[in-house]
Write a protein that holds these residues in place. Sequence first.
Motif, PDB file in Angstrom:
ATOM      1  N   ASP A 273     -56.187 -59.763   9.592  1.00 11.47           N
ATOM      2  CA  ASP A 273     -57.019 -61.043  10.380  1.00 11.47           C
ATOM      3  C   ASP A 273     -57.549 -60.522  11.665  1.00 11.47           C
ATOM      4  O   ASP A 273     -59.070 -61.196  11.722  1.00 11.47           O
ATOM      5  CB  ASP A 273     -56.391 -62.353  10.944  1.00 11.47           C
ATOM      6  N   ARG A 274     -57.067 -59.905  12.343  1.00 15.39           N
ATOM      7  CA  ARG A 274     -57.605 -60.047  13.359  1.00 15.39           C
ATOM      8  C   ARG A 274     -58.764 -59.038  13.499  1.00 15.39           C
ATOM      9  O   ARG A 274     -59.806 -58.518  14.301  1.00 15.39           O
ATOM     10  CB  ARG A 274     -56.663 -59.236  14.706  1.00 15.39           C
ATOM     11  N   ILE A 275     -58.695 -57.736  12.599  1.00 14.25           N
ATOM     12  CA  ILE A 275     -59.238 -57.009  12.323  1.00 14.25           C
ATOM     13  C   ILE A 275     -60.987 -57.110  11.772  1.00 14.25           C
ATOM     14  O   ILE A 275     -61.342 -56.784  12.320  1.00 14.25           O
ATOM     15  CB  ILE A 275     -59.110 -55.409  11.964  1.00 14.25           C
ATOM     16  N   GLY A 276     -60.234 -58.085  10.885  1.00 15.61           N
ATOM     17  CA  GLY A 276     -61.678 -58.798   9.947  1.00 15.61           C
ATOM     18  C   GLY A 276     -62.243 -58.977  11.032  1.00 15.61           C
ATOM     19  O   GLY A 276     -63.742 -59.081  10.642  1.00 15.61           O
ATOM     20  N   GLU A 277     -61.772 -59.673  11.481  1.00 18.34           N
ATOM     21  CA  GLU A 277     -63.016 -60.876  12.725  1.00 18.34           C
ATOM     22  C   GLU A 277     -63.876 -60.603  13.657  1.00 18.34           C
ATOM     23  O   GLU A 277     -64.444 -60.612  14.052  1.00 18.34           O
ATOM     24  CB  GLU A 277     -61.147 -61.752  13.622  1.00 18.34           C
ATOM     25  N   VAL A 278     -63.054 -59.272  14.434  1.00 17.08           N
ATOM     26  CA  VAL A 278     -64.287 -58.211  15.480  1.00 17.08           C
ATOM     27  C   VAL A 278     -64.727 -57.554  14.050  1.00 17.08           C
ATOM     28  O   VAL A 278     -66.119 -57.429  14.723  1.00 17.08           O
ATOM     29  CB  VAL A 278     -62.803 -57.559  15.907  1.00 17.08           C
TER      30      VAL A 278
ATOM     31  N   GLU B 292     -57.037 -59.367  -2.284  1.00 14.91           N
ATOM     32  CA  GLU B 292     -57.404 -60.232  -1.976  1.00 14.91           C
ATOM     33  C   GLU B 292     -58.832 -59.892  -0.540  1.00 14.91           C
ATOM     34  O   GLU B 292     -59.532 -61.211  -0.245  1.00 14.91           O
ATOM     35  CB  GLU B 292     -56.413 -61.318  -0.897  1.00 14.91           C
ATOM     36  N   ARG B 293     -58.776 -59.434   0.155  1.00 15.56           N
ATOM     37  CA  ARG B 293     -59.690 -58.838   0.910  1.00 15.56           C
ATOM     38  C   ARG B 293     -60.588 -57.596   0.762  1.00 15.56           C
ATOM     39  O   ARG B 293     -60.377 -56.767   0.296  1.00 15.56           O
ATOM     40  CB  ARG B 293     -58.677 -58.118   2.279  1.00 15.56           C
ATOM     41  N   PRO B 294     -61.880 -57.809   1.325  1.00 15.37           N
ATOM     42  CA  PRO B 294     -62.961 -57.086   1.487  1.00 15.37           C
ATOM     43  C   PRO B 294     -62.463 -55.507   1.963  1.00 15.37           C
ATOM     44  O   PRO B 294     -61.634 -55.245   2.959  1.00 15.37           O
ATOM     45  CB  PRO B 294     -64.604 -57.131   1.722  1.00 15.37           C
ATOM     46  N   ASN B 295     -63.543 -54.090   2.034  1.00 14.33           N
ATOM     47  CA  ASN B 295     -62.642 -53.525   2.279  1.00 14.33           C
ATOM     48  C   ASN B 295     -61.715 -53.149   2.968  1.00 14.33           C
ATOM     49  O   ASN B 295     -61.322 -52.241   4.179  1.00 14.33           O
ATOM     50  CB  ASN B 295     -63.940 -53.817   4.237  1.00 14.33           C
ATOM     51  N   LEU B 296     -60.515 -52.909   2.534  1.00 11.66           N
ATOM     52  CA  LEU B 296     -59.601 -52.195   2.897  1.00 11.66           C
ATOM     53  C   LEU B 296     -58.797 -51.399   1.838  1.00 11.66           C
ATOM     54  O   LEU B 296     -59.307 -51.172   0.555  1.00 11.66           O
ATOM     55  CB  LEU B 296     -58.513 -53.553   2.397  1.00 11.66           C
ATOM     56  N   ARG B 297     -58.939 -50.263   2.258  1.00 16.32           N
ATOM     57  CA  ARG B 297     -58.026 -49.343   1.471  1.00 16.32           C
ATOM     58  C   ARG B 297     -56.290 -48.893   1.962  1.00 16.32           C
ATOM     59  O   ARG B 297     -56.294 -49.176   2.683  1.00 16.32           O
ATOM     60  CB  ARG B 297     -59.018 -47.911   1.854  1.00 16.32           C
ATOM     61  N   VAL B 298     -55.707 -48.797   1.329  1.00 18.72           N
ATOM     62  CA  VAL B 298     -54.031 -48.633   1.350  1.00 18.72           C
ATOM     63  C   VAL B 298     -53.713 -47.370   1.307  1.00 18.72           C
ATOM     64  O   VAL B 298     -54.295 -46.976  -0.253  1.00 18.72           O
ATOM     65  CB  VAL B 298     -53.127 -50.202   1.217  1.00 18.72           C
ATOM     66  N   VAL B 299     -53.586 -46.983   1.861  1.00 19.29           N
ATOM     67  CA  VAL B 299     -52.652 -45.125   1.157  1.00 19.29           C
ATOM     68  C   VAL B 299     -51.226 -45.389   1.311  1.00 19.29           C
ATOM     69  O   VAL B 299     -50.073 -45.676   2.511  1.00 19.29           O
ATOM     70  CB  VAL B 299     -53.010 -44.108   2.462  1.00 19.29           C
ATOM     71  N   PHE B 300     -50.524 -45.102   0.081  1.00 21.92           N
ATOM     72  CA  PHE B 300     -48.909 -45.791   0.286  1.00 21.92           C
ATOM     73  C   PHE B 300     -48.357 -44.494  -0.030  1.00 21.92           C
ATOM     74  O   PHE B 300     -48.510 -43.715  -0.689  1.00 21.92           O
ATOM     75  CB  PHE B 300     -48.580 -46.371  -0.751  1.00 21.92           C
ATOM     76  N   PHE B 301     -47.418 -43.906   1.471  1.00 14.69           N
ATOM     77  CA  PHE B 301     -46.921 -42.912   1.484  1.00 14.69           C
ATOM     78  C   PHE B 301     -45.173 -42.965   0.309  1.00 14.69           C
ATOM     79  O   PHE B 301     -44.592 -44.198   0.314  1.00 14.69           O
ATOM     80  CB  PHE B 301     -46.239 -42.349   2.593  1.00 14.69           C
TER      81      PHE B 301
ATOM     82  N   TYR C 132     -68.148 -51.228   7.829  1.00 14.28           N
ATOM     83  CA  TYR C 132     -66.510 -51.009   8.166  1.00 14.28           C
ATOM     84  C   TYR C 132     -65.902 -51.187   7.146  1.00 14.28           C
ATOM     85  O   TYR C 132     -66.063 -51.732   5.761  1.00 14.28           O
ATOM     86  CB  TYR C 132     -66.372 -51.819   8.987  1.00 14.28           C
ATOM     87  N   GLU C 133     -64.685 -50.090   6.708  1.00 13.73           N
ATOM     88  CA  GLU C 133     -63.412 -50.624   6.259  1.00 13.73           C
ATOM     89  C   GLU C 133     -62.637 -49.995   6.505  1.00 13.73           C
ATOM     90  O   GLU C 133     -62.448 -49.656   8.050  1.00 13.73           O
ATOM     91  CB  GLU C 133     -63.552 -49.618   5.100  1.00 13.73           C
ATOM     92  N   VAL C 134     -61.051 -50.530   6.524  1.00 11.21           N
ATOM     93  CA  VAL C 134     -59.722 -50.931   7.116  1.00 11.21           C
ATOM     94  C   VAL C 134     -58.632 -49.611   6.342  1.00 11.21           C
ATOM     95  O   VAL C 134     -58.918 -49.942   4.496  1.00 11.21           O
ATOM     96  CB  VAL C 134     -59.403 -52.095   7.212  1.00 11.21           C
ATOM     97  N   VAL C 135     -58.382 -48.509   6.264  1.00  9.89           N
ATOM     98  CA  VAL C 135     -57.496 -48.004   5.607  1.00  9.89           C
ATOM     99  C   VAL C 135     -56.453 -47.779   6.164  1.00  9.89           C
ATOM    100  O   VAL C 135     -56.105 -47.686   8.199  1.00  9.89           O
ATOM    101  CB  VAL C 135     -57.955 -46.646   5.388  1.00  9.89           C
ATOM    102  N   MET C 136     -55.809 -48.735   5.647  1.00  8.03           N
ATOM    103  CA  MET C 136     -54.109 -48.401   6.131  1.00  8.03           C
ATOM    104  C   MET C 136     -53.229 -47.488   5.519  1.00  8.03           C
ATOM    105  O   MET C 136     -53.505 -47.352   3.976  1.00  8.03           O
ATOM    106  CB  MET C 136     -53.254 -50.014   5.963  1.00  8.03           C
ATOM    107  N   VAL C 137     -52.398 -46.997   5.986  1.00  4.09           N
ATOM    108  CA  VAL C 137     -51.259 -46.094   5.469  1.00  4.09           C
ATOM    109  C   VAL C 137     -50.062 -46.627   5.726  1.00  4.09           C
ATOM    110  O   VAL C 137     -49.987 -47.152   7.249  1.00  4.09           O
ATOM    111  CB  VAL C 137     -51.356 -44.632   6.019  1.00  4.09           C
ATOM    112  N   ASP C 138     -49.177 -46.840   4.350  1.00  4.43           N
ATOM    113  CA  ASP C 138     -47.888 -47.466   4.120  1.00  4.43           C
ATOM    114  C   ASP C 138     -46.949 -46.346   4.491  1.00  4.43           C
ATOM    115  O   ASP C 138     -46.580 -45.721   3.804  1.00  4.43           O
ATOM    116  CB  ASP C 138     -47.673 -48.299   3.237  1.00  4.43           C
TER     117      ASP C 138
END
Length: 329
Positions: free
Chosen positions: A28-33, A64-73, A41-47
Motif C-alpha cells: 500500500d505504502r509503495i503504491g501510494e508513494v 489484485e494489484r497492478p505493477n507487481l512482479r513476485v519471484v518465489f524462492f 514503475y514496478e514492484v519486484v518482490m522476492v519471497d
Amino acid sequence: MSDPRPTPEISVMVPLYNEEGNVVPLLDRIGEVMSRIGRPYEVVMVDDGSTDRTAELLKKAVGERPNLRVVFFRRNSGQTSALAAAIEFARGDILIPLDGDLQNDPGDIPLLLEKLSGGCDVVSGWRKNRKDPFLTRILPSKIANGLISLISGVKLHDYGCTLKAYRREVLKPILLVGEMHRFIPILASWQGAQVTEVVVNHRPRVSGKSKYGLMRTFKVVMDLMTIKFMGSFLTKPIYAFGGTGAILFVLSFLLALFTLWEKIFQGVWVHKNPILLVAIFFALAGMQLVMMGLLGELLIRIYFTSSHTTPYVVREVLESSCAASPVSV
Ligand code: UDP
Ligand code: MG
C-alpha cells in the motif's frame, strides 16, 4: 500480443522472509508513494522461502494489484540472493531495493530519485537515527561501517541500509554472494561510479522479528576482506603474495646474517640462538607465499578464460563517423 503497459523506468525491489504482517501495508505504502511520483514503475518482490503466510499474501496481491512482479524462492537463500534475483527480474533502469519489514520508508524514494537525477549512479541511504537495539545492532554496525570505510576508501556512514538507488549499469558486473549487497556502493565506486548518500528515515520493526544477530557482523568482516583482496589483487595475486613473501625473505636473510655476526664476534653458537629459527621460519613462510602467488596467477587465468568476466569495465566505445568497419564489443 504486446503488453500495453509502459516499460517501467523504476523498479522497487523487496526481499521478504516471513513478513506476513508487513506485506500488505508495505505494498500500500509503495503504491501510494510511486503513484504520487508519477513515473512508470514496478514492484519486484522476492519471497525468500517464507514459512508463514507471506507467499500466500503475495499470490493474492499479484491477482489484485497492478505493477507487481513476485519471484518465489524454493527455499530460504538469504537477503543477498533475494536481491540478486530481484535485480535479474527487474526491468527498470533505476533500481531501488528496500526492506520488507517497513523499517525503511518508501516515502524517501523521491529524495533518492532526486539525487540520482543530479548525476549520481548510486545513492545510499543513511539511517542516521536508527531504531534498532544498541548493543547488538547499532554498536557493531558503527564499528563495521568505520572499518569498511577505512579499508575500502569509500566514505559512507551506513552500508547496511537496504534502501538505496542504483542505475542499472553499475550493477551489471557485480557478483552478489554472501553479505555482498551492502558492498555494492564500494564495488561500483571502484569501477568509477559516482556514489553519494542521503539521510533516510528508519522505523522500529512493528511486525515479525529480525532475522539477524551479531553473527552477521562477523560475516560482513569476512566479506570485506574478500572484496578488498579481489579489488586490489584479483588481476595480480603474485603482487599480494609475492610482495609479502619477498619481505619475509629479506627479513630472513638479515636475521641469518645477524646470527652469523653473533657467532663470529660474540661467540654465540647457532644452536643456542633462537633467532636462527626465526630466520628459517621466515624463509619457509616466504617461499610458501610466493608459491601461493604463483598458484593464484594460474587460477585467475583459468577464471578469466572460463567465465565471461573481464577484468575491466567498458564505459563507452567511440567510432569514427566514416565507419570503415563495424565495431563490436
Ligand atoms: N530477509 C530475506 N531473507 C533472509 C533474511 C531476511 O529476504 O534470509 C529480508 C527480510 O524479510 C527483510 C530484510 O531482508 O525484508 C531485512 O531483514 P531484517 O529486517 O531481519 O534485518 P535487519 O533490519 O534486522 O537488519
Ligand atoms: Mg529490519
